[in-house]
Design a protein around this motif. Structure first.
Motif, short mmCIF file in Angstrom:
data_model
loop_
_atom_site.label_atom_id
_atom_site.label_comp_id
_atom_site.label_asym_id
_atom_site.label_seq_id
_atom_site.Cartn_x
_atom_site.Cartn_y
_atom_site.Cartn_z
N CYS A 97 0.85 -1.20 0.00
CA CYS A 97 0.00 0.00 0.00
C CYS A 97 0.88 1.24 0.00
N ASN A 98 0.41 2.28 -0.69
CA ASN A 98 1.18 3.51 -0.74
C ASN A 98 0.27 4.70 -1.01
N ASP A 99 0.56 5.78 -0.32
CA ASP A 99 -0.06 7.06 -0.60
C ASP A 99 0.92 7.77 -1.52
N LEU A 100 0.60 7.82 -2.81
CA LEU A 100 1.55 8.30 -3.81
C LEU A 100 1.91 9.77 -3.61
N LYS A 101 3.15 10.07 -3.96
CA LYS A 101 3.66 11.44 -3.86
C LYS A 101 4.20 11.86 -5.22
N ASN A 102 4.22 13.18 -5.46
CA ASN A 102 4.77 13.67 -6.72
C ASN A 102 6.28 13.76 -6.62
N ILE A 103 6.92 14.28 -7.64
CA ILE A 103 8.38 14.33 -7.69
C ILE A 103 8.97 15.20 -6.58
N PHE A 104 8.19 16.13 -6.04
CA PHE A 104 8.66 17.02 -4.98
C PHE A 104 8.33 16.50 -3.58
N GLY A 105 7.74 15.31 -3.49
CA GLY A 105 7.43 14.70 -2.21
C GLY A 105 6.10 15.13 -1.61
N LYS A 106 5.29 15.83 -2.37
CA LYS A 106 3.97 16.25 -1.87
C LYS A 106 2.93 15.20 -2.26
N PRO A 107 1.96 14.93 -1.39
CA PRO A 107 0.97 13.89 -1.68
C PRO A 107 0.14 14.22 -2.92
N LYS A 108 -0.13 13.18 -3.72
CA LYS A 108 -0.98 13.32 -4.90
C LYS A 108 -2.45 13.09 -4.57
N ARG A 109 -2.72 12.59 -3.37
CA ARG A 109 -4.06 12.18 -2.95
C ARG A 109 -4.54 11.00 -3.82
N ILE A 110 -3.62 10.07 -4.03
CA ILE A 110 -3.92 8.83 -4.76
C ILE A 110 -3.40 7.68 -3.91
N PHE A 111 -4.27 6.73 -3.61
CA PHE A 111 -3.90 5.56 -2.81
C PHE A 111 -3.74 4.38 -3.77
N GLN A 112 -2.52 3.83 -3.84
CA GLN A 112 -2.23 2.70 -4.72
C GLN A 112 -1.98 1.46 -3.90
N SER A 113 -2.42 0.33 -4.42
CA SER A 113 -2.19 -0.94 -3.76
C SER A 113 -1.80 -1.98 -4.81
N VAL A 114 -0.94 -2.91 -4.40
CA VAL A 114 -0.50 -3.99 -5.27
C VAL A 114 -0.66 -5.29 -4.50
N ILE A 115 -1.39 -6.23 -5.10
CA ILE A 115 -1.57 -7.55 -4.50
C ILE A 115 -0.58 -8.49 -5.19
N LYS A 116 0.32 -9.08 -4.40
CA LYS A 116 1.30 -10.03 -4.93
C LYS A 116 0.89 -11.42 -4.45
N ASN A 117 0.67 -12.33 -5.41
CA ASN A 117 0.29 -13.68 -5.00
C ASN A 117 1.52 -14.58 -4.95
N LYS A 118 1.34 -15.80 -4.49
CA LYS A 118 2.46 -16.71 -4.26
C LYS A 118 3.13 -17.17 -5.55
N GLU A 119 2.46 -17.02 -6.68
CA GLU A 119 3.07 -17.36 -7.97
C GLU A 119 3.92 -16.22 -8.50
N GLY A 120 3.94 -15.08 -7.80
CA GLY A 120 4.75 -13.94 -8.22
C GLY A 120 4.03 -12.95 -9.12
N LEU A 121 2.74 -13.17 -9.39
CA LEU A 121 1.97 -12.25 -10.22
C LEU A 121 1.48 -11.08 -9.37
#
Length: 186
Positions: free
Chosen positions: A122-146
């Motif tokens: 999980c991550n609260d994305l930031k722009n190049i200057f380190g300020k929040p973009k107000r976008i919450f990103q998530s990545v689900i990694k399964n046991k097969e590596g996908l």
């Protein structure tokens, strides 16, 4: 959001070979344009008139570079919007069910059993200057590596989303910078 177990998301879908091909084409176009700019540098940055710059272009720049840079400029104008259209995020609904996480949307159906999930980033994305973009990103990694990468459509539901993830008994991890991972599960 209909219930506390459904979240509106934007899933990043891509066509792997088309994305890579378009990116290479864009880079080639930019290189050709930069070569023309490098050759034209003395004329552009001298204090000479526009007629002299035009004469320099006609006399010094090789004909192949003229043609190549013209096609590169036009191609760049057409390929960049196509590249971004291919990479856009498509809407969907993430549903937490008893034994699985389900992502549904237009031409999207991803069923991930909870037992196959290795880690969720999980991550609260930031722009190049380190300020929040107000976008919450998530990545689900399964046991097969996908990986399945998505963003919450409503940033304000991020806290509720993390609370729901904690009930899954899976490893949660944060990451410092934007994790550039596309959905690669077929």
């Amino acid at each position: 959001m209909k219930t506390s177990t459904e979240f509106k998301i934007l899933i990043r879908r891509r066509i792997p070979y088309l994305n890579s091909f378009l990116l290479v084409v864009i880079i080639i176009f930019l290189i050709c344009i930069c070569i023309l700019n490098l050759v034209m540098y003395p004329a552009i940055h001298s204090k000479s008139s526009l007629e002299m710059v035009f004469s320099y272009y006609n006399l010094v720049v090789p004909e192949t570079l003229k043609v190549l840079s013209s096609y590169s400029f036009l191609g760049f104008i057409f390929v960049v919007p196509l590249y971004y259209k291919v990479r856009r995020h498509k809407p969907g609904i993430l549903t937490f069910e008893e034994e699985r996480i389900l992502i549904k949307g237009q031409k999207i159906y991803i069923d991930t059993p909870k037992s196959r999930i290795e880690k969720i980033y999980c991550n609260d994305l930031k722009n190049i200057f380190g300020k929040p973009k107000r976008i919450f990103q998530s990545v689900i990694k399964n046991k097969e590596g996908l990986h399945t990468s998505f963003r919450l459509k409503d940033y304000e539901t991020g806290g509720e989303f993390i609370d729901k993830l904690e009930t899954l008994n899976v490893v949660l991890a944060g990451y410092e910078n934007e994790m550039v991972i596309d959905h690669d599960e077929e």
